[in-house]
Write an enzyme that holds these catalytic residues in place. Structure first.
Site, PDB file in Angstrom:
ATOM      1  CG  ASN A  26      33.608   0.660  -9.570  1.00 52.16           C
ATOM      2  OD1 ASN A  26      33.879   0.887  -8.315  1.00 52.16           O
ATOM      3  ND2 ASN A  26      34.216  -0.411 -10.134  1.00 52.16           N
ATOM      4  CB  CYS A  27      33.041   6.231  -7.598  1.00 51.12           C
ATOM      5  SG  CYS A  27      34.595   6.072  -8.466  1.00 51.12           S
ATOM      6  CB  THR A  86      36.009   5.825 -22.177  1.00 50.67           C
ATOM      7  OG1 THR A  86      35.177   6.029 -21.202  1.00 50.67           O
ATOM      8  CG2 THR A  86      36.265   7.087 -22.792  1.00 50.67           C
ATOM      9  N   GLY A 128      43.843   1.614 -18.133  1.00 48.32           N
ATOM     10  CA  GLY A 128      43.079   1.357 -16.992  1.00 48.32           C
ATOM     11  C   GLY A 128      43.762   0.900 -15.776  1.00 48.32           C
ATOM     12  CE  LYS A 132      46.145  39.411   1.593  1.00 43.95           C
ATOM     13  NZ  LYS A 132      47.211  39.603   2.842  1.00 43.95           N
ATOM     14  CB  SER A 166      28.527   1.743 -19.121  1.00 44.72           C
ATOM     15  OG  SER A 166      28.796   3.158 -19.152  1.00 44.72           O
TER      16      SER A 166
END
Length: 808
Positions: free
Chosen positions: A41-42, A14, A280, A433, A38
């Protein structure tokens, strides 16, 4: 200007792209010791489980495409092994072992973190893995594809461990989670983690809490995992998810200052070495709420840090980093669990005074199909209401609520701010609500002192001899399950039965989720009681937090084909109904079955499987199967035989009789709730309607009948049918009556007329008092066709065979 970046993925990649956008002429070199710079990862666990079918979709950019697009010198499989901060050079080792040096004007460290792999005996055996990068993923995937994996053990109940448990389950393995703590998902409070415990059990995942792994041994083609308790379990594969630690070795060797566990940086993300920055997983930064440094192993803050540090490296230290409060979310089978800020247990560790509240409400309008419940827990300053943290768990709508809450917390907001949020409302998405607003209202009541609360843990610590515990739910709900030593007085009966509650002891009231408990609390306080507390989150939170962990030796079969092969099964849809709605549907359908036939009921109430199990235990039917998928809970029940009484044994009558004397709308509702609940247990229920209670039985469209002057006068003065009944309190010329019916419809609660018909369908006997009918000029033709006419002798005969008799 030459920028050298060590490490790719979220922070480094990044920053590199941002530097290029800010300075087209800068020289940028990106060093990455792995082959990828790049990737998602998740998403790695979901590729292993097959949710993500194509490996290529894990890669955001290849080294080649990234380097070409941003004119960056990308060097993969090059590892930085030394830094000279004085000479501004970095020593780099190639894949072949040769080394070279690279100079820099500005250096960024983004070394990330590594999985914890403790030095346990046997930890390097074949079949034991950690998951952190694409290379780990490929090894696990290859192992699963080349071995018969039927038993999987996940060591550690953190986010990655739970995601891997789900995905190993998806590939057909029976999964066991071993966790040293007393709960999974350590960042959230125990009561929120309890939802995950139930979900895991519903899915057939074995859960071993408070157990550490001592060592591993080879056994046949698999492994044996030994606990510190002396127990052991077999596994074909083991996934270690014990945690991660920051990669700080390179910075430490360079003499860069470290904190307790990570690299120290200032507000501009610069380290103690000039022109050396860090981002990081590896950095320590001050938590905005505690003022103490902490590590935050999340992708979103790393991306933001990469953007900020790029500006500071190019333009000087122009932008400061505000810090992260730790906003996260995880999917665990059909549940989503979100957290932001400081949980109650973290506040307790830090010695920060706090109060908490737990609310449970529908994620979208209850009358719109497939409405799931959402639990929200807030932590806040007991004096000012400043929000410290929030946690949400449910099958729907968790992500958008936790995001809104994180914004309020990060900007120093209070619980009052939650009530001022404007929400996009339509029935498929929310309620008028919103759950956040409801959470705010409840927390505001706690701060103002209008509602004193007690948590499930505080209740467990109390001596029950010195308090009065009142269950203000309906008799049906109480019978299915309640808290030990609680007396049952439904909130609608509380004013009439208030004398049953001692005035010389503290009172704790509870309902299912807390709303009726609050109403009961206000009634008692308004009638002279001084120490009344409402159980936060109600019985649903209490029962979850105190549930017994039950491990199943065999996984529950979840395939639809298995159910469809059963020829004599009846299917019932109870989705969207709140308790006791699903149980009533279950009972009604079961009455139409023969012994040995099966019934399958599908509901969205997460507590329904436990309710169904309790119902079976009291009715002699057997729970054959319980399955949960996509937030829907399906139980299969086989009808059992009603046992005949043993010869010579005393017969215990369990029938119920009620005398309905009133025509108040709220009392009428309570009557039919009680009657339906009692009928659901399989016993005969009779209601004797007398005087004003006869108005509940009138037809809406009555035939013309001949009456004398007194009969006509009664007709003018009395309600024409149940549609015209008023509330006993707060009718307000009919406004309160209409409001009550509107709320019932909005909350997907059966109307009075629907409850009355359910009672008839459930076999409840309606008896109209002949003497009262004569006095009030009411003719049989005006009443419902199913009504029997009787007198006091009829009622007394029914009462003699009943063990419960109520006058309403």
């Amino acid at each position: 200007m030459k920028h050298l970046i060590i490490g790719g993925v979220a922070g480094g990649a990044t920053a590199a792209a941002r530097i290029r956008r800010a300075d087209e002429l800068a020289e940028i070199v990106l060093i990455e010791k792995g082959p990828h710079i790049s990737y998602a990862n998740c998403g790695l666990p979901y590729y292993i489980g097959g949710t993500i079918a194509e490996r290529e979709k894990l890669f955001v950019q290849t080294p080649e495409s990234f380097g070409r697009r941003f004119a960056i010198d990308v060097r993969v499989e090059n590892e930085a092994v030394g830094i000279d901060t004085e000479g501004k050079t970095v020593t780099i080792r190639r894949k072949d072992g040769s080394e070279y040096t690279e100079s820099y004007d500005k250096l960024l460290l983004s070394p990330g973190s590594s999985p914890v792999r403790p030095p346990l005996q046997g930890i390097n055996l074949d079949g034991i893995f950690t998951l952190r990068n694409v290379e780990d993923t490929d090894r696990i995937k290859q192992y699963i594809d080349s071995h018969c994996v039927k038993q999987a053990v996940v060591v550690g109940g953190g986010f990655i461990g739970l995601e891997m448990a789900e995905n190993l389950h998806h590939v057909g393995a029976e999964v066991s989670i071993v966790e040293m703590g007393n709960q999974v998902m350590a960042p959230v409070d125990f009561s929120i983690a309890s939802h995950v415990h139930r979900e895991l059990m519903n899915k057939g995942v074995n859960l071993y809490l408070n157990k550490g792994v001592e060592h591993f041994e080879k056994e046949g083609d698999g492994l044996k995992v030994f606990f510190n308790t002396g127990e052991s379990i077999y596994a074909d594969i083991v996934l270690l998810s014990i945690g991660v630690r920051a990669n700080t070795q390179l910075a430490q060797q360079a003499g860069i200052e470290l904190g307790e566990r990570g690299i120290k940086v200032d507000e501009y993300l610069e380290t103690s070495a000039k022109d050396v920055y860090a981002v990081g997983d590896a950095i320590e930064f001050v938590h905005p709420l505690t003022g103490q440094p902490w590590l935050n192993f999340l992708a979103n803050p790393a991306n933001r840090q990469g953007r900020i540090v790029a500006d500071n490296m190019v333009m000087g230290n122009v932008q400061s980093y505000e810090g992260a409060i730790g906003t996260s979310i995880a999917k665990v089978f059909d549940l989503a669990v979100g957290s932001t800020g400081l949980a109650a247990k973290r506040l307790k560790q830090l010695g920060i005074p706090y109060q908490s509240s737990t609310t449970i409400s529908a994620a979208h309008a209850g009358y719109y199909p497939n409405s799931f419940q959402l639990t929200t827990k807030l932590t806040f300053d007991p004096e000012t209401g400043k929000l410290y943290g929030a946690q949400c768990v449910g099958s729907e709508g968790v992500d958008k609520r936790i995001d809104q809450l994180s914004i309020i917390i990060k900007n120093g907001g209070t619980v009052a701010d939650l009530t001022r949020l404007e929400h996009a409302y339509a029935p498929p998405f929310s309620s008028a609500k919103d759950p956040i607003a409801i959470a705010g209202y409840a927390a505001n009541n706690i701060v103002s002192g209008a509602m004193k609360v007690l948590t499930w843990r505080e209740l467990n610590a109390l001596d029950r001899d010195y308090i009065t515990l009142v269950d203000v739910r309906t008799a049906v709900e109480h019978e299915i399950g309640s808290i030990e030593r609680a007396i049952n007085i439904p909130v609608d009966d509380l004013r009439e039965r208030i004398s049953e509650i001692p005035t010389n002891k503290p009172v704790v009231v509870f309902c299912a989720v807390g709303l009726r408990g609050y109403l009961a609390q206000r009634i008692l306080l308004g009638r002279g009681f001084t120490d009344v507390r409402n159980l936060s989150g109600g019985y649903k939170t209490y029962s979850l937090a105190t549930q017994e962990i039950k491990n199943k030796k065999k996984m529950v079969t979840t395939s639809k084909e298995t159910v469809d092969t059963v020829a004599d099964i009846l299917r019932v849809d109870a989705c969207g109904l709140q308790c006791p709605g699903p149980i009533l549907k279950l009972k009604k359908a079961m009455d139409n079955l023969e012994e040995g036939q099966s019934l399958q009921v599908k509901a969205t109430d997460a507590g329904f499987p436990a309710d169904a199990e309790a119902w079976c235990a009291t009715t002699g039917n057997s729970l054959e199967q319980s399955d949960s998928k996509d937030g829907f809970h399906t139980v299969t029940i086989r009808k059992g035989r009603v046992s005949a009484p043993t010869a010579g044994a005393p017969v215990i009558e369990k029938n119920k009789t009620l005398i309905m004397f009133s025509d108040d709308l709220d009392k009428a509702l309570a009557t039919f709730v009680l009657a339906n609940g009692a009928a659901a247990t399989g016993h005969q229920v009779s209601i004797f309607f007398t005087f004003w209670g006869l108005n509940l039985l009138k037809k809406e469209h009555k035939p013309a009948v001949k009456k004398d002057i007194f009969g006509r006068m009664f007709s003018w003065m009395l309600p024409s049918s149940s549609r015209s009944l008023s509330l006993s309190k707060m009718s307000l010329l009919g406004i309160g009556d209409r409001m009550m019916r509107h709320i019932m419809k909005q909350k997907n609660i059966y109307s009075l007329e629907e409850m009355r018909q359910q009672a008839l369908d459930n076999g409840v006997e309606f008896i109209a008092c002949q003497m009262s009918m004569d006095m009030m000029g009411i003719k049989k033709e005006e009443l419902l066709d199913e009504v029997n006419i009787g007198g006091v002798a009829t009622y007394m005969e029914r009462a003699e065979h009943a063990n419960v008799n109520l006058f309403i």
